[in-house]
Design an enzyme around this catalytic site. Structure first.
Site, PDB file in Angstrom:
ATOM      1  N   CYS A 402      -2.606   0.596  59.882  1.00 55.56           N
ATOM      2  CA  CYS A 402      -3.612   0.647  58.973  1.00 55.56           C
ATOM      3  C   CYS A 402      -3.238   2.727  59.217  1.00 55.56           C
ATOM      4  CB  CYS A 402      -4.390   0.387  59.678  1.00 55.56           C
ATOM      5  SG  CYS A 402      -4.633  -1.053  58.977  1.00 55.56           S
ATOM      6  N   ASP A 432     -15.800  -5.992  49.184  1.00 56.76           N
ATOM      7  CA  ASP A 432     -15.953  -6.869  50.307  1.00 56.76           C
ATOM      8  C   ASP A 432     -14.175  -7.150  50.669  1.00 56.76           C
ATOM      9  OD1 ASP A 432     -17.102  -8.349  51.983  1.00 56.76           O
ATOM     10  OD2 ASP A 432     -18.656  -8.755  50.760  1.00 56.76           O
ATOM     11  N   ASP A 449      -2.703  -7.356  51.821  1.00 53.81           N
ATOM     12  CA  ASP A 449      -2.491  -6.069  52.949  1.00 53.81           C
ATOM     13  C   ASP A 449      -1.300  -6.163  53.426  1.00 53.81           C
ATOM     14  OD1 ASP A 449      -5.084  -4.601  54.819  1.00 53.81           O
ATOM     15  OD2 ASP A 449      -5.616  -6.549  54.972  1.00 53.81           O
ATOM     16  N   ASP A 472      -9.503 -11.101  56.649  1.00 50.10           N
ATOM     17  CA  ASP A 472     -10.198 -11.146  55.468  1.00 50.10           C
ATOM     18  C   ASP A 472     -10.417 -12.515  55.306  1.00 50.10           C
ATOM     19  OD1 ASP A 472      -9.705  -8.032  55.745  1.00 50.10           O
ATOM     20  OD2 ASP A 472      -7.965  -8.130  53.829  1.00 50.10           O
ATOM     21  N   GLY A 522       7.062 -14.858  47.875  1.00 50.19           N
ATOM     22  CA  GLY A 522       7.084 -14.082  48.169  1.00 50.19           C
ATOM     23  C   GLY A 522       8.372 -12.528  47.450  1.00 50.19           C
ATOM     24  N   ASP A 607     -14.487  -7.259  58.942  1.00 43.38           N
ATOM     25  CA  ASP A 607     -13.023  -7.401  60.253  1.00 43.38           C
ATOM     26  C   ASP A 607     -12.206  -6.249  59.643  1.00 43.38           C
ATOM     27  OD1 ASP A 607     -11.366  -7.605  57.772  1.00 43.38           O
ATOM     28  OD2 ASP A 607      -9.093  -7.494  59.082  1.00 43.38           O
TER      29      ASP A 607
END
Length: 723
Positions: A402, A432, A449, A472, A522, A607
């Site tokens: 991150c 949110d 994410d 999340d 995916g 989070d």
């Protein structure tokens, strides 16, 4: 994670972080083989240099002085480190099995796992004794015994095994115990009729040294049992000891004999002159776990050190189609034996010498060996262009995890320009933790994410990235249901693609299934560097917990320490302690679904991720129209993070986080950590103040490092720091 300039085509796996492999890693970092992906697997993030063990026991060295940091060394070598114990090798399939991890594929492998001195045949030893090797458990047990002695326990110890290693340990123990308790009762037990059965030339000197050190020698003694009170010999003699060390010989790890590879009668891998295991083209072995069939030698670290350059050259040769060369070990070497205090005995070619100067020589040799792993050379980097466009971003590399997020101010400005959702089925949109959408009367949460590579171990990264994305969903009190995987891996051959994707899917799938979600699809691609992300859906069986709803008087609970950003940034630069990084990665692989469920009565929850604790707390404050007060001393911090922050280490996004969520009051490293970007960070919940302590107790009982870190207060939106 540095992009690979040459496509990866071969996997080299080093099993164990022994002396030879440590040196191979160092040499590899200085001259890597393009196209080869290097992996090292060891049960620990540090590897001990056993030559300094007697000095550690005697108190001459600190533990960290004789530990090779495998995390830093692997980063220097461009290798991935898998912290785990290998339990098997399938030579035909080219796979090794790692406990708790599964299978890791290889094209070429090398084994350097050392030996152990456990005594499984002695009743009670496993429960009440401590094998001198491996060092980690032994050192911990010795330190605990010393604490008990300092508190008044009897300074009584026993060493089973009267060879050179046992003699060194016994004298070192006597020296240390005298320094703590003023006296020592150390007994050296040897089943033969004389100590040092393999060293007749220096035996008289060693015997005199033991007597001078106050070590009691018991020969011809078969150990029948080890108890909590000491050692019981075969004739019934009882030797009182609060600490019992095992140093009776060098034993091979039992799993080696189960691999089907050729081993000696006592379980050591048989290798030829080029260090390849007999009958194997692509499996090597070195160090104490190997038996040199062409030139048998005693178990001694000097041979592993001398073998390292040959091993490195031969590994490169097999990987690149070259020719191997032979290892010719010396016939004899200078043996330097510690005598407890800072004195040593030397022997070579039948001649013996003793004195304090020899201890200084041994100390210098040992420290010279270790310094090459502490002071890793600075390798050349690409020169900066002489002329560039204005707006230089600085020389620091882009962080992973991150720490690589787009700045919060930029993101907020862009999202502010988006028109609100016009459809009635979209309950909540950007702003949110996850979107809430009505589908057939059911409320579904949807989030995504993606993480830039922060470790070369893509299996660990995949598990952490999955749990990061799940955060999340958990924060909104939803139950995870399905996930899409998005993977970018560096350019590599199809064989390595298959191995890499199998590891990623296995680790991510396990984490997701445990949460109740299934992988339903995916996308994958090759690119300059690794990125792994997940789109996760969940179902709401109640109203969502959002960042709005915090009330004045609420207590703020954080379920996980902060500091992951600064630790990962420091690890990229070779500045972090490997033990801290290993502990961090282990913590980040712990799911937080149960913690979120315990906090399901929260008035607001989120989070903590890329925008840091302050940024995510500010989001709660803004959405709820309140202020927050943070008790700086109560905020849990990962080991090593505060010292690194005090030294000025920062993540790429840190300055942008400070600008987006300023705090008032406080100063120093802990304030800086409030803005540290978190990967797979903790839950931050605003709960009823009267319920907070009970909730924290439940969270801690479940294994979460939770704490009440502050409270919600009245006033203008903002964050005040105290402490």
């Amino acid at each position: 994670m540095m992009p690979a300039s040459v496509p990866l085509t071969r996997d080299l796996v080093l099993i164990g972080g022994g002396h030879a492999h440590a040196l191979v890693l160092r040499m590899w970092g200085m001259d890597p083989l393009p196209g080869a992906r290097l992996t090292v697997i060891d049960p620990n993030p540090v590897a001990p240099y056993t030559g300094m063990l007697p000095g550690l026991v005697a108190g001459h060295y600190r533990r960290e002085e004789l530990e090779i940091d495998l995390v830093r060394l692997a980063r220097f070598a461009g290798a991935r480190l898998i912290v785990g114990a290998v339990t098997g090798i399938d030579a035909a399939a080219g796979r090794v099995t790692v406990a708790g991890r599964g299978e890791i594929g290889f094209d070429v492998a090398s084994v350097d796992v050392g030996i152990h001195s456990g005594m499984p045949q002695v009743p009670g030893f496993a429960e009440h004794g401590a094998a001198a090797k491996p060092l980690g458990p032994f050192a911990g047990a010795w330190e605990e015994f010393l604490r008990r002695v300092a508190d008044g326990a009897a300074p009584q110890a026993a060493v089973i095994g009267g060879g050179i290693a046992g003699i060194e340990l016994a004298m070192a123990m006597a020296y240390r115990l005298k320094g703590i308790a003023g006296r020592a009762e150390v007994t050296l037990i040897e089943r033969s009729e004389e100590i040092a059965p393999g060293a007749p030339v220096i035996r008289p000197r060693l015997t005199r040294a033991c007597v001078a050190a106050g070590v009691r020698i018991v020969t011809g003694g078969d150990v029948a049992q080890v108890t909590g009170a000491g050692v019981i010999l075969g004739d019934g003699t009882e030797i009182a000891a609060g600490f019992v060390a095992g140093a009776a010989g060098a034993r091979a790890h039992g799993w080696l004999a189960k691999t089907g590879l050729p081993v000696t009668a006592d379980g050591f891998l048989r290798v030829g002159a080029d260090l390849r295991v007999e009958g194997q083209e692509a499996i090597f072995a070195a160090g104490d776990c190997a038996h040199l069939t062409h030139a048998p030698r005693p178990k001694a670290g000097v041979y592993a050190v001398r073998a390292a350059p040959v091993l490195r050259d031969n590994l490169r040769a097999v990987l690149s189609g070259g020719t191997t060369r032979a290892f010719h070990p010396q016939r004899d070497y200078l043996k330097l034996i510690s005598l407890g205090e800072k004195s040593a005995l030397a022997e070579k070619m039948g001649m013996a010498f003793g004195g304090r100067l020899l201890w200084r020589l041994k100390d210098r040799i040992d420290r010279k060996f270790m310094v090459q792993f502490g002071d890793l050379p600075v390798m050349g980097t690409a020169e900066a262009p002489a002329v560039r466009a204005l707006g230089d971003l600085g020389p620091e590399p882009l962080c992973g995890g991150c720490g690589a997020k787009v700045a919060p101010g930029v993101l907020s400005a862009v999202l502010a320009q988006e028109r609100p959702p016009a459809r009635a089925d979209i309950v909540t949109g950007p702003g949110d933790d996850a979107a809430v959408i009505m589908v057939g009367g059911v409320r579904q949460v949807l989030t995504t994410d993606h993480l830039r590579g922060f470790t070369e171990d893509l299996g660990v990264m995949a598990r952490i990235a999955a749990l990061h994305a799940l955060g999340d969903v958990w924060a909104m009190a939803a139950k995870p249901r399905a996930a899409l995987v998005s993977v970018t891996v560096p350019r590599m051959s199809e064989g390595l693609q298959a191995r890499t994707m199998a590891e990623i899917m296995a680790q991510a799938g396990e984490a997701l299934r445990a949460s109740g979600a299934e992988i339903v699809g995916g996308h994958s691609t090759l690119g300059a560097e690794a990125n792994i992300g997940f789109t996760v859906t969940g179902l709401l069986e109640r109203d969502a917990i959002t960042v709005a709803g915090a009330r004045v008087g609420d207590a703020l609970i954080l379920t996980r320490p902060i500091g992951s950003g600064v630790l990962l940034a420091a690890e990229m630069r070779g500045q972090a302690d490997g033990r801290d990084i290993a502990a961090l990665l282990a913590a980040l692989q712990v799911p937080q679904g149960a913690a979120a469920e315990m906090l399901s009565g929260a008035h607001a929850m989120t989070d903590v991720t890329g925008f840091g604790l302050a940024g995510h707390l500010m989001a709660i404050c803004r959405a709820s129209g309140v202020a927050a007060e943070v008790d700086l001393a109560a905020v849990p911090v990962y080991d090593g993070a505060e010292a690194l922050a005090a030294a000025g280490v920062r993540s790429t996004i840190w300055a942008a986080n400070v600008a987006a969520a300023p705090v008032t009051g406080g100063a120093g490293a802990r304030v800086a950590l409030l803005h540290d970007p978190q990967t797979a960070g903790g839950m931050l919940a605003a709960v009823d103040g009267g319920e907070a302590e009970e909730l924290v107790e439940r969270l801690r009982a479940a294994g979460h490092a939770a704490a009440v870190i502050g409270r919600v207060v009245a006033g203008p939106v903002g964050i005040r720091v105290k402490g």
